[in-house]
Scaffold this motif. Structure first.
Motif, PDB file in Angstrom:
ATOM      1  N   PRO A  81      18.942  67.541  32.645  1.00 47.26           N
ATOM      2  CA  PRO A  81      20.077  68.202  32.003  1.00 47.26           C
ATOM      3  C   PRO A  81      20.766  69.236  32.901  1.00 47.26           C
ATOM      4  N   PHE A  82      20.000  69.833  33.822  1.00 51.62           N
ATOM      5  CA  PHE A  82      20.561  70.845  34.719  1.00 51.62           C
ATOM      6  C   PHE A  82      19.713  70.940  35.971  1.00 51.62           C
ATOM      7  N   ALA A  83      20.256  71.595  36.984  1.00 53.26           N
ATOM      8  CA  ALA A  83      19.555  71.749  38.262  1.00 53.26           C
ATOM      9  C   ALA A  83      18.327  72.645  38.087  1.00 53.26           C
ATOM     10  N   GLN A  84      17.336  72.413  38.900  1.00 53.76           N
ATOM     11  CA  GLN A  84      16.093  73.195  38.928  1.00 53.76           C
ATOM     12  C   GLN A  84      15.283  73.077  37.638  1.00 53.76           C
ATOM     13  N   PHE A  85      15.492  71.985  36.909  1.00 54.83           N
ATOM     14  CA  PHE A  85      14.743  71.759  35.683  1.00 54.83           C
ATOM     15  C   PHE A  85      13.252  71.697  36.001  1.00 54.83           C
ATOM     16  N   GLY A 103       9.402  56.988  42.767  1.00 55.63           N
ATOM     17  CA  GLY A 103       9.528  55.555  42.585  1.00 55.63           C
ATOM     18  C   GLY A 103      10.528  55.103  41.543  1.00 55.63           C
ATOM     19  N   LEU A 104      11.320  56.024  41.020  1.00 56.81           N
ATOM     20  CA  LEU A 104      12.332  55.626  40.041  1.00 56.81           C
ATOM     21  C   LEU A 104      13.471  54.894  40.736  1.00 56.81           C
ATOM     22  N   ASP A 105      14.212  54.143  39.962  1.00 57.61           N
ATOM     23  CA  ASP A 105      15.373  53.457  40.510  1.00 57.61           C
ATOM     24  C   ASP A 105      16.573  54.393  40.634  1.00 57.61           C
ATOM     25  N   PHE A 106      16.579  55.463  39.831  1.00 56.38           N
ATOM     26  CA  PHE A 106      17.685  56.416  39.893  1.00 56.38           C
ATOM     27  C   PHE A 106      17.255  57.709  39.215  1.00 56.38           C
ATOM     28  N   SER A 107      17.707  58.826  39.755  1.00 54.91           N
ATOM     29  CA  SER A 107      17.574  60.117  39.075  1.00 54.91           C
ATOM     30  C   SER A 107      18.718  61.006  39.531  1.00 54.91           C
ATOM     31  N   ALA A 108      19.165  61.856  38.615  1.00 53.13           N
ATOM     32  CA  ALA A 108      20.272  62.764  38.928  1.00 53.13           C
ATOM     33  C   ALA A 108      20.295  63.875  37.888  1.00 53.13           C
ATOM     34  N   GLU A 109      21.097  64.877  38.181  1.00 54.33           N
ATOM     35  CA  GLU A 109      21.293  66.002  37.266  1.00 54.33           C
ATOM     36  C   GLU A 109      22.663  65.871  36.620  1.00 54.33           C
ATOM     37  N   VAL A 110      22.719  66.060  35.313  1.00 52.04           N
ATOM     38  CA  VAL A 110      24.001  66.011  34.615  1.00 52.04           C
ATOM     39  C   VAL A 110      24.834  67.231  34.989  1.00 52.04           C
ATOM     40  N   SER A 111      24.187  68.385  35.100  1.00 51.40           N
ATOM     41  CA  SER A 111      24.851  69.609  35.567  1.00 51.40           C
ATOM     42  C   SER A 111      24.219  70.012  36.890  1.00 51.40           C
ATOM     43  N   ASP A 112      25.043  70.313  37.871  1.00 56.71           N
ATOM     44  CA  ASP A 112      24.507  70.704  39.177  1.00 56.71           C
ATOM     45  C   ASP A 112      24.188  72.192  39.271  1.00 56.71           C
ATOM     46  N   LYS A 113      24.271  72.888  38.134  1.00 55.32           N
ATOM     47  CA  LYS A 113      23.943  74.310  38.097  1.00 55.32           C
ATOM     48  C   LYS A 113      22.632  74.523  37.343  1.00 55.32           C
ATOM     49  N   PRO A 114      21.855  75.550  37.695  1.00 53.74           N
ATOM     50  CA  PRO A 114      20.660  75.875  36.897  1.00 53.74           C
ATOM     51  C   PRO A 114      21.076  76.212  35.463  1.00 53.74           C
ATOM     52  N   TYR A 115      20.084  76.292  34.586  1.00 49.92           N
ATOM     53  CA  TYR A 115      20.397  76.551  33.178  1.00 49.92           C
ATOM     54  C   TYR A 115      21.214  77.821  33.014  1.00 49.92           C
ATOM     55  N   GLN A 116      22.327  77.693  32.282  1.00 50.18           N
ATOM     56  CA  GLN A 116      23.198  78.831  32.008  1.00 50.18           C
ATOM     57  C   GLN A 116      23.487  78.999  30.529  1.00 50.18           C
ATOM     58  N   SER A 117      23.580  77.876  29.804  1.00 52.19           N
ATOM     59  CA  SER A 117      23.910  77.984  28.382  1.00 52.19           C
ATOM     60  C   SER A 117      23.530  76.698  27.647  1.00 52.19           C
ATOM     61  N   PRO A 118      23.467  76.767  26.305  1.00 54.81           N
ATOM     62  CA  PRO A 118      23.162  75.567  25.519  1.00 54.81           C
ATOM     63  C   PRO A 118      24.215  74.463  25.694  1.00 54.81           C
ATOM     64  N   GLN A 119      25.383  74.813  26.171  1.00 54.45           N
ATOM     65  CA  GLN A 119      26.420  73.794  26.385  1.00 54.45           C
ATOM     66  C   GLN A 119      25.944  72.728  27.366  1.00 54.45           C
ATOM     67  N   GLN A 120      25.128  73.126  28.342  1.00 58.70           N
ATOM     68  CA  GLN A 120      24.599  72.142  29.294  1.00 58.70           C
ATOM     69  C   GLN A 120      23.736  71.098  28.578  1.00 58.70           C
ATOM     70  N   LEU A 121      22.991  71.539  27.569  1.00 57.61           N
ATOM     71  CA  LEU A 121      22.161  70.609  26.809  1.00 57.61           C
ATOM     72  C   LEU A 121      23.024  69.684  25.952  1.00 57.61           C
TER      73      LEU A 121
END
Length: 194
Positions: A81-85, A103-121
């Protein structure tokens, strides 16, 4: 359906604090059965997309990795959901997260910022809904947990689209546990003759 969002209870919500807890074996067995049903209906590429939480999401990754040997069309993605999870987690859980991610086929962060607010969730939730065709939640609406927010959002999304929500509830888990106990009794009787 080619993309399935898998989520559910966190391990602590199920009072699971050890990987060898029998509840984990039951949940994984049910999850494996459900995933195999989806995969048996899909010859083309099929994505299991989940998050990084300890509990249902990590178990989904483990089952998915096991199934890839028999289902080469299965791909696994972990979305953060966010960076540094997970950086605030203890070392043991950070290692488990790293193992799940390996070993996953793909992984990424939806938000490139660390947790800042519930909006990221909320953004994460919206991302998961719009990038999957259906959801499989290990969740019982009669026993709320953090997954209730995803469950509500998915049901609301169903009203506007042809999205599907599948549940593994406590009744299904209880039935699987009873079947597991019966198999264990039979195994012991065969092994020890009683």
């Amino acid at each position: 359906m080619r993309r399935l969002w898998v989520s559910g209870y966190r391990s602590y919500e199920l009072n699971v604090f050890q990987d060898n807890d029998p509840k984990v074996a039951i949940i994984k067995e049910v999850l494996k059965s459900r995933l195999k049903n989806f995969l048996d209906q899909q010859a083309d590429e099929f994505w299991l997309i989940t998050g990084p939480q300890m509990g249902s999401e990590r178990w989904a990754v483990e089952i998915g990795k096991d199934l890839q040997a028999d289902y080469p069309q299965l791909k696994i993605a972990m979305m953060f959901p966010f960076a540094q999870f997970g950086q605030q987690w203890n070392e043991t859980n950070q290692v488990k997260l790293a193992e799940a991610k390996a070993g996953l086929d793909f992984s990424a962060e939806v938000s490139d910022k660390p947790y800042q607010s519930p909006q990221q969730l909320r953004n994460y939730q919206q991302f998961m809904l719009t990038h999957t065709d259906a959801a499989l939640f290990i969740y019982d609406p009669e026993h709320p947990g953090k997954t209730q927010y995803d469950y509500r959002a998915a049901n609301k999304y169903c009203e506007q689209t042809d999205y599907q929500v599948h549940l593994v509830d406590f009744d299904e888990l209880q039935e699987a546990a009873e079947e597991w106990q019966e198999r264990e009794r039979e195994r012991r009787a065969e092994k020890y003759g009683y």
